[in-house]
Design an enzyme around this catalytic site. Sequence first.
Site, PDB file in Angstrom:
ATOM      1  N   THR A  15       0.866  -1.179   0.000  1.00 20.85           N
ATOM      2  CA  THR A  15       0.000   0.000   0.000  1.00 20.85           C
ATOM      3  C   THR A  15       0.899   1.224   0.000  1.00 20.85           C
ATOM      4  OG1 THR A  15      -1.690  -1.187   1.253  1.00 20.85           O
ATOM      5  CG2 THR A  15      -1.827   1.222   1.232  1.00 20.85           C
ATOM      6  N   LYS A  37      -6.787   0.959  -3.653  1.00 21.68           N
ATOM      7  CA  LYS A  37      -6.364   0.390  -2.372  1.00 21.68           C
ATOM      8  C   LYS A  37      -6.404   1.441  -1.268  1.00 21.68           C
ATOM      9  CE  LYS A  37      -4.905  -2.390   0.756  1.00 21.68           C
ATOM     10  NZ  LYS A  37      -3.580  -2.974   0.870  1.00 21.68           N
ATOM     11  N   LYS A  71       0.211   4.179   9.224  1.00 16.57           N
ATOM     12  CA  LYS A  71       0.784   4.423   7.891  1.00 16.57           C
ATOM     13  C   LYS A  71      -0.297   4.599   6.829  1.00 16.57           C
ATOM     14  CE  LYS A  71       2.137   0.893   5.357  1.00 16.57           C
ATOM     15  NZ  LYS A  71       1.476   0.927   4.017  1.00 16.57           N
TER      16      LYS A  71
END
Length: 307
Positions: free
Chosen positions: A105, A181, A249
């Site tokens: 990602t 995503k 994150k």
Amino acid sequence: MTSSNNTPVVGLVGLGAMGAGMAQSLRRAGHAPHVFDVRREAAEAFAREGGTACATLAELGAQCDIVVSVVVNAAQTESVLFGDGTTPGCAASMKPGSVFVMCSTVDPNWSVALEARLEKLGILYIDAPISGGAAKAASGQMTMMTAARPAAYEKAGAVLDAMAAKVYRLGDKAGAGSKVKIINQLLAGVHIAVAAEAMALGLREGVDPAALYEVITHSAGNSWMFENRMAHVLAGDYTPLSAVDIFVKDLGLVLDVARASKFPLPLSSTAHQMFMQASTAGYAREDDSAVIKIFPGIEVPGQKKEA
């Protein structure tokens, strides 16, 4: 190095929760994957049941037609490809026309730039973030959100299908896979945070948590994340299949992407702060459901209330 039956030689880097299952899926599909992990023992354990453990990334790159990278973030992906300053990555030894499949990602703009960088080396690129969790990765039932040039799909399409039940082709160049995503992670992070909030309120109000879980999972308020993650809370098991810091994150990436176009994301911002609080409170490497531990005045199953 294509095998004698024209099956491409596949390498996979990163035998973590997702990567290990993906390597197993490749083996079930008839491949004998070359694998590399910074934990040498993990690669050797995999290879004992079929496949080859590579001692270096350069060795893996030289032997494979397709390299699948399943590491945590963009920085680790850079190291996989270009080395860490002391040892080389796989890009220098990959043959022209080979394919690099990036499953992390990342910022979509970084993915676009990586495609251009690899193109100069004659390496095809697939922007291919993944979703579904470790169990679905192991059974070949996960989802891949991909974008790539037609030539990359032509060479690696069957390998993608061997690892995932759903391979979405979202564009003919890098970027679209990572954008989708990012949006998935927006929902996943917010759903985990609000599931924790709901369970925390139930605990505060003295509702039996197992009964609450049973009712919600059979009612309109249910979500996949509530059903999956609150089961971890009920069990008092915070073994990190996906850690708190993953959503520090990932929701950070979500907010960075939106900030660039001045797009407001109030729920994502709040969820990000919740994961940040959990991380700084000492739960960074616990399962992401540990975000429930930030709520005051409750005793979660398996954990005594602090004095």
